[in-house]
Write an enzyme that holds these catalytic residues in place. Structure first.
Site, PDB file in Angstrom:
ATOM      1  NE  ARG A  36      35.371  42.201  47.022  1.00 53.02           N
ATOM      2  CZ  ARG A  36      35.386  40.967  46.563  1.00 53.02           C
ATOM      3  NH1 ARG A  36      35.391  40.742  45.249  1.00 53.02           N
ATOM      4  NH2 ARG A  36      35.395  39.946  47.381  1.00 53.02           N
ATOM      5  CG  ASP A 136      42.554  34.804  37.747  1.00 49.13           C
ATOM      6  OD1 ASP A 136      42.359  33.903  38.583  1.00 49.13           O
ATOM      7  OD2 ASP A 136      41.831  35.830  37.683  1.00 49.13           O
TER       8      ASP A 136
HETATM    9  C1  LIG Z   1      38.425  31.845  44.375  1.00 47.13           C
HETATM   10  S1  LIG Z   1      39.656  32.003  43.127  1.00 47.13           S
HETATM   11  C2  LIG Z   1      40.135  30.297  42.881  1.00 47.13           C
HETATM   12  C3  LIG Z   1      41.637  30.122  42.903  1.00 47.13           C
HETATM   13  C4  LIG Z   1      42.112  28.661  42.834  1.00 47.13           C
HETATM   14  N1  LIG Z   1      41.663  28.009  41.633  1.00 47.13           N
HETATM   15  C5  LIG Z   1      41.692  27.871  44.054  1.00 47.13           C
HETATM   16  O1  LIG Z   1      40.852  26.986  43.938  1.00 47.13           O
HETATM   17  O2  LIG Z   1      42.206  28.160  45.152  1.00 47.13           O
HETATM   18  C6  LIG Z   1      38.655  32.330  41.678  1.00 47.13           C
HETATM   19  C7  LIG Z   1      39.434  33.000  40.549  1.00 47.13           C
HETATM   20  O3  LIG Z   1      38.662  32.928  39.347  1.00 47.13           O
HETATM   21  C8  LIG Z   1      38.959  34.075  38.581  1.00 47.13           C
HETATM   22  N2  LIG Z   1      37.912  34.278  37.561  1.00 47.13           N
HETATM   23  C9  LIG Z   1      36.640  34.693  37.729  1.00 47.13           C
HETATM   24  N3  LIG Z   1      35.994  34.767  36.542  1.00 47.13           N
HETATM   25  C10 LIG Z   1      36.895  34.375  35.601  1.00 47.13           C
HETATM   26  C11 LIG Z   1      36.832  34.248  34.189  1.00 47.13           C
HETATM   27  N4  LIG Z   1      35.728  34.547  33.497  1.00 47.13           N
HETATM   28  N5  LIG Z   1      37.936  33.826  33.534  1.00 47.13           N
HETATM   29  C12 LIG Z   1      39.080  33.527  34.218  1.00 47.13           C
HETATM   30  N6  LIG Z   1      39.196  33.640  35.553  1.00 47.13           N
HETATM   31  C13 LIG Z   1      38.113  34.056  36.239  1.00 47.13           C
HETATM   32  C14 LIG Z   1      39.039  35.180  39.616  1.00 47.13           C
HETATM   33  O4  LIG Z   1      39.753  36.298  39.144  1.00 47.13           O
HETATM   34  C15 LIG Z   1      39.715  34.477  40.792  1.00 47.13           C
HETATM   35  O5  LIG Z   1      41.099  34.714  40.825  1.00 47.13           O
END
Ligand SMILES: C[S@@+](CC[C@H](N)C(=O)[O-])C[C@H]1O[C@@H](n2cnc3c(N)ncnc32)[C@H](O)[C@@H]1O
Length: 267
Positions: A36, A136
Site C-alpha cells: 500500500r 471516519d
Molecule cells: C471496514 S470499514 C467499515 C465501514 C462500515 N462501517 C461497514 O461496516 O461497512 C472500517 C473503517 O474504519 C475506519 N477507521 C479505522 N480506524 C479508525 C479510527 N481510529 N477512528 C475512526 N475510524 C477508523 C477506517 O478508515 C475504515 O474506513
C-alpha cells in the site's frame, strides 16, 4: 528494482498506525504495508521505506496520506441488512414520539453505511426528523462519501424501492454512476473523527453504529473506544456492531438485545 520493506521499517509503520488510529497489525500484515505504501515511495522518488518513514514522521499531511493508505475501507450498501430492519421495525416506532432521531455512523468509510441509514429512516419515518453524523479517520474515504456518487454496479446492493426513490441515474459525464438524492445527502454531516483519541463535542445520539472497525483494535483499544462512545450515547440508546465482532468483556454499560445489537442502560 522495487524497494524491500525491512522488519525494522515495518515495525516503524506498525507503531505509527497503532499510535495514530489504534489499529493493531500482526506480522502477517507486512506485505499489505509494503504494497500500500509503495506508490508513495515512487511519488516521492524514494528508494527506501525508511526514507518515507522520515517524511511521515515530520509531515502531518503525509502522515494522513499514510493513515489513509493503511486503513481498510471495504463497505457496501445495506451490509448486514438485519440491522436496518431492526432500525425501521423496532427503533423507529419506539422513538416516534420524539422530535428528532440522531444516529452516528462511527467508521463510515466511503459513505454506504450512512446513506443506507438515511434511506431506511426516510422511508420508515415519513415526515419525522432525523440527522446523521458520519465520521471516519480517513479523509480520502470521507471525500468520496461526501460526493454521494457511486458506480452504477453498487446500486445492485440497494433494494429496488429505495433505489427508485433515492438514487438518481447519472447522465452525460456521470454516465455509469448514480447519485444519492440531494434531500437525503442533506441529512448527513460528514466529519473526520479519530475514535482513538478524545472525541469532539458532538452531542448525544439515540443510535451509534460501530461496525467492522473494532476488528482492527486490540482489547484495550476496544475498551477505550467503546467507553468514549458510551459518553455520546443517551441512556436507553442502541449500539450496533458487526455480527463478526464481539463486545465480550468490553463494557458493562450495554446489554445485548440480539446478537450484535446492544442497548445502554437507563431511559
Ligand atoms: C471496514 S470499514 C467499515 C465501514 C462500515 N462501517 C461497514 O461496516 O461497512 C472500517 C473503517 O474504519 C475506519 N477507521 C479505522 N480506524 C479508525 C479510527 N481510529 N477512528 C475512526 N475510524 C477508523 C477506517 O478508515 C475504515 O474506513
Amino acid at each position: 528494482m522495487l524497494p524491500v520493506l525491512s522488519d525494522k521499517e515495518f515495525k516503524g509503520f506498525r507503531q505509527l498506525i497503532f499510535d495514530e488510529a489504534g489499529i493493531h497489525m500482526s506480522d502477517a500484515k507486512k506485505p499489505l504495508v509494503s504494497g500500500r505504501l509503495a506508490k508513495r515511495l515512487a511519488q516521492h522518488g524514494l528508494d527506501t521505506y525508511g526514507a518515507y518513514y522520515q517524511i511521515v514522521s515530520r509531515d502531518a499531511k503525509e502522515r494522513q496520506v499514510a493513515v489513509d493508505l493503511l486503513t481498510t475501507n471495504e463497505t457496501f450498501f445495506f451490509r448486514e441488512p438485519k440491522h436496518f430492519e431492526f432500525l425501521a421495525n423496532t427503533i423507529v416506532p419506539a422513538l416516534s414520539g420524539q422530535g428528532n432521531i440522531r444516529i452516528w455512523s462511527g467508521a463510515c468509510s466511503t459513505g454506504e453505511e450512512p446513506y443506507t441509514l438515511a434511506m431506511t429512516l426516510a422511508q420508515a419515518m415519513g415526515n419525522l426528523r432525523f440527522d446523521i453524523l458520519a465520521s471516519d479517520i480517513s479523509t480520502r474515504v470521507l471525500a468520496t462519501a461526501e460526493t454521494g456518487l457511486y458506480p452504477v454496479e453498487d446500486a445492485q446492493d440497494i433494494p429496488k424501492p429505495y433505489r427508485t426513490q433515492f438514487c438518481l441515474k447519472g447522465i452525460g459525464s456521470q454516465d455509469g454512476w448514480f447519485l444519492v438524492d440531494h434531500p437525503l445527502r442533506n441529512r448527513i454531516q460528514f466529519e473526520q473523527i479519530n475514535l482513538n483519541t478524545t472525541l469532539p463535542e458532538v452531542g448525544l445520539f439515540d443510535v451509534i453504529f460501530l461496525r467492522n472497525v473494532m476488528i482492527y483494535f486490540n482489547p484495550e483499544t476496544k475498551r477505550e473506544v467503546v467507553s468514549r462512545l458510551m459518553s455520546k450515547l443517551r441512556p436507553g440508546g442502541y449500539f450496533i456492531i458487526s455480527h463478526s465482532e464481539s463486545l465480550h468483556g468490553v463494557t458493562e454499560q450495554l446489554q445485548m438485545v440480539k446478537p450484535s445489537i446492544y442497548r445502554k442502560q437507563g431511559n
